[in-house]
Write a protein that holds these residues in place. Structure first.
Motif, mmCIF file in Angstrom:
data_model
loop_
_atom_site.group_PDB
_atom_site.id
_atom_site.type_symbol
_atom_site.label_atom_id
_atom_site.label_comp_id
_atom_site.label_asym_id
_atom_site.label_seq_id
_atom_site.Cartn_x
_atom_site.Cartn_y
_atom_site.Cartn_z
ATOM 1 N N GLU A 1 -27.939 -34.500 81.205
ATOM 2 C CA GLU A 1 -28.193 -34.540 79.703
ATOM 3 C C GLU A 1 -29.446 -33.637 79.168
ATOM 4 O OE1 GLU A 1 -28.645 -38.397 77.730
ATOM 5 O OE2 GLU A 1 -27.672 -39.466 79.651
ATOM 6 N N ILE A 2 -29.007 -32.991 78.223
ATOM 7 C CA ILE A 2 -30.028 -31.934 77.573
ATOM 8 C C ILE A 2 -30.772 -32.496 76.236
ATOM 9 C CG2 ILE A 2 -30.658 -29.610 76.877
ATOM 10 C CD1 ILE A 2 -29.326 -29.841 79.579
ATOM 11 N N ARG A 3 -31.896 -32.538 76.174
ATOM 12 C CA ARG A 3 -32.888 -32.824 75.133
ATOM 13 C C ARG A 3 -33.763 -31.940 74.880
ATOM 14 N NH1 ARG A 3 -32.820 -38.785 74.833
ATOM 15 N NH2 ARG A 3 -30.876 -39.248 75.666
ATOM 16 N N ASN A 4 -33.856 -31.509 73.541
ATOM 17 C CA ASN A 4 -34.764 -30.581 72.835
ATOM 18 C C ASN A 4 -35.601 -31.378 71.795
ATOM 19 O OD1 ASN A 4 -36.014 -28.390 72.025
ATOM 20 N ND2 ASN A 4 -34.201 -27.131 72.433
ATOM 21 N N THR A 5 -36.978 -31.508 72.344
ATOM 22 C CA THR A 5 -37.992 -32.215 71.616
ATOM 23 C C THR A 5 -39.270 -31.969 71.892
ATOM 24 O OG1 THR A 5 -38.606 -34.420 71.178
ATOM 25 C CG2 THR A 5 -37.959 -33.772 73.258
ATOM 26 N N SER A 6 -40.440 -32.372 71.207
ATOM 27 C CA SER A 6 -41.748 -32.188 71.286
ATOM 28 C C SER A 6 -42.295 -33.125 72.452
ATOM 29 C CB SER A 6 -42.569 -32.365 70.087
ATOM 30 O OG SER A 6 -42.255 -31.600 68.993
ATOM 31 N N LEU A 7 -42.237 -32.533 73.733
ATOM 32 C CA LEU A 7 -42.544 -33.195 74.867
ATOM 33 C C LEU A 7 -44.107 -34.128 74.689
ATOM 34 C CD1 LEU A 7 -41.452 -31.095 77.917
ATOM 35 C CD2 LEU A 7 -40.174 -32.855 76.660
ATOM 36 N N ALA A 8 -45.113 -33.543 73.980
ATOM 37 C CA ALA A 8 -46.319 -34.294 74.133
ATOM 38 C C ALA A 8 -46.428 -35.293 73.014
ATOM 39 C CB ALA A 8 -47.373 -33.223 73.852
ATOM 40 N N MET A 9 -45.468 -35.310 72.308
ATOM 41 C CA MET A 9 -45.417 -36.755 71.326
ATOM 42 C C MET A 9 -45.092 -38.115 71.965
ATOM 43 S SD MET A 9 -45.804 -35.036 68.526
ATOM 44 C CE MET A 9 -45.190 -36.301 67.334
ATOM 45 N N GLU A 10 -45.805 -39.125 71.442
ATOM 46 C CA GLU A 10 -45.636 -40.322 71.857
ATOM 47 C C GLU A 10 -44.084 -40.908 71.659
ATOM 48 O OE1 GLU A 10 -45.773 -44.277 73.091
ATOM 49 O OE2 GLU A 10 -47.433 -42.572 73.339
ATOM 50 N N ASN A 11 -43.373 -40.325 70.549
ATOM 51 C CA ASN A 11 -41.858 -40.754 70.520
ATOM 52 C C ASN A 11 -41.057 -40.141 71.717
ATOM 53 O OD1 ASN A 11 -42.348 -41.995 68.109
ATOM 54 N ND2 ASN A 11 -41.709 -40.272 66.721
ATOM 55 N N THR A 12 -41.419 -39.279 72.333
ATOM 56 C CA THR A 12 -40.893 -38.486 73.214
ATOM 57 C C THR A 12 -41.079 -39.361 74.596
ATOM 58 O OG1 THR A 12 -40.950 -36.397 72.355
ATOM 59 C CG2 THR A 12 -40.155 -36.380 74.656
ATOM 60 N N ARG A 13 -42.157 -39.706 74.961
ATOM 61 C CA ARG A 13 -42.524 -40.663 76.020
ATOM 62 C C ARG A 13 -41.746 -41.971 75.837
ATOM 63 N NH1 ARG A 13 -45.604 -45.312 77.804
ATOM 64 N NH2 ARG A 13 -45.904 -45.845 75.461
ATOM 65 N N SER A 14 -41.513 -42.365 74.595
ATOM 66 C CA SER A 14 -40.758 -43.814 74.470
ATOM 67 C C SER A 14 -39.239 -43.330 74.843
ATOM 68 C CB SER A 14 -40.914 -44.271 72.884
ATOM 69 O OG SER A 14 -42.259 -44.655 72.467
ATOM 70 N N GLU A 15 -38.721 -42.148 74.408
ATOM 71 C CA GLU A 15 -37.388 -41.797 74.467
ATOM 72 C C GLU A 15 -37.291 -41.756 75.961
ATOM 73 O OE1 GLU A 15 -36.217 -38.565 72.383
ATOM 74 O OE2 GLU A 15 -36.981 -39.225 70.186
#
Length: 409
Positions: free
Chosen positions: A158-172
């Protein structure tokens, strides 16, 4: 001068013995053979050969009073994805570490893809499932074919494009790992990735199996387990008596405990009383291990085995560099398949969760099999009440799914 970016490789692995709703919903594919072509055999042999020095180097980097549990299969699948996006000396070093020098990355991925398809044929009482994902920071400009290549390749990601340093990304990321490990690993990341993180490659491996000869819960009793530092822990000791394949050595014994389909085994290496686990295992290589397993014979065994639940976090960065994979961790990294400005690797981590208990087939099958035993034969007593080494191996392919040292409970 090459622009150096940061790439984090993370792996999460769950290893369970329980049967539950997920197993019932699992749909098996029929008649999927174990890959037996020459390239697949070479890839699996390389991965198996790599497992032993990988484990030894990883163990050397850890506290020798701590447990260490790794999944060589999970790591090799992730390295195969990395190899598909590498070039030059970086690719050569990855292939050399994996023991597949001369085999191109596409064929390596195809071999592991076939292996994953083969695993789906095992049925609902033995599940082995790998999942992969690639997480790109928003400022990373991936090569145009990365999305299509990763989704259609044998090791689909799976490919995801996001801001890696964000807390939301950690949750994802944690939610993705939780979903793919049947809620076993809920916090692969305890904090957000750093601000200079550009790419995260994540693999989860989920194992859920029923014993071929389940333990009887009615006879599980508390007993002492002597830890590596000499302290004692009270554990719930499971008991079983049947004809297992076993080998009695000069310093260490081996027992092979089969899962329900007879193709996957847990192999436990138990040093004799007074022997040190690390000393016994330091000299064990692939050939010696093969001889022990080859010489194992079917014999009556009285098995005492602790019920366990363990968690282990491992960093492979140093061990892989000691094994020769150095460029990928430096400014010399060439990973053009990911980005024109090739990032480098900073961390390769694995989160392991292990649960071992009595569950398996209905207890009636335990009683039914007694009639097939030679009750006049004196049993081999195999009491796992001290540190031990183990592997989980699929014997047709020879691949090692898990291996570890349990030094304390």
């Amino acid at each position: 001068m090459k622009t150096v970016k940061k790439i984090i490789l993370l792996m999460s692995a769950a290893f369970l013995y329980t049967t539950n709703g997920m197993a019932q919903r699992h749909t098996a594919q029929k008649d999927v053979p174990c890959p037996s072509d020459s390239i697949s055999k070479a890839v699996f042999k390389g991965a198996t050969n790599m497992a032993y020095p990988l484990f030894q180097n990883t163990d050397n980097a850890n506290n020798n009073n701590e447990n260490i549990i790794i999944s060589p299969l999970s790591l090799t699948e992730l390295l195969a994805i990395l190899a598909n996006n590498a070039d030059g000396n970086t690719l050569s070093q990855i292939n050399e570490v994996m023991g597949i020098d001369g085999i191109n990355a596409t064929n390596t991925s195809e071999a592991f893809g076939k292996l994953n398809d083969y695993f789906t044929s095992f049925g609902s009482k033995l599940i082995i499932k790998n999942n992969n994902s690639i997480w790109l920071n928003t400022d990373v400009k991936p090569k145009g074919d990365l999305m299509a290549k990763s989704r259609t390749a044998p090791l689909k990601a799976e490919i995801r494009n996001t801001s890696l340093a964000m807390e939301n990304t950690r949750s994802e990321i944690n939610l993705w790992c939780t979903r793919n490990t049947n809620n076993s690993i809920k916090e692969a990341l305890t904090q957000p990735l750093s601000n200079d993180s550009k790419v995260a490659l994540i693999n989860t491996i989920f194992f859920q199996g029923s014993w071929k000869y389940p333990f009887d819960t009615d006879v599980t009793r508390p007993q002492d387990f002597t830890n590596a530092n000499g302290s004692k822990t009270k554990v719930m000791m499971m008991q079983n008596e049947f004809e297992f394949q076993a080998f009695v050595g000069d310093r260490i014994d081996l027992i092979r405990i089969p899962y329900i389909n007879g193709s996957v085994y847990m192999e436990i290496y138990l040093p004799h009383k007074g022997e040190n686990l690390d000393d016994c295992m330091r000299s064990l290589n692939r050939k010696q291990d093969f001889q022990m397993r080859k010489n194992a014979t079917k014999q009556k065994v009285a098995l005492d085995m602790p019920r366990m639940e363990l968690k282990c976090v491992t960093d492979f960065s140093e061990p892989l560099q000691k094994m020769g994979m150095t460029d990928a961790f430096s400014a010399e990294a060439t990973l053009p398949g990911i980005s024109d400005n090739s990032p480098r690797i900073t961390d390769i981590k694995q989160v392991m969760c292990i649960k071992i208990n009595e569950e398996g087939a209905p207890a009636a099958s335990v009683r039914d099999r007694v009639k097939d035993m030679d009750i006049t034969q004196a049993p081999l007593f195999f009491t796992i009440n001290r540190p031990f080494f183990f592997t989980i191996r699929e014997h047709k392919s020879g691949t090692i799914l898990f291996m570890g040292k349990v030094r304390k409970l």
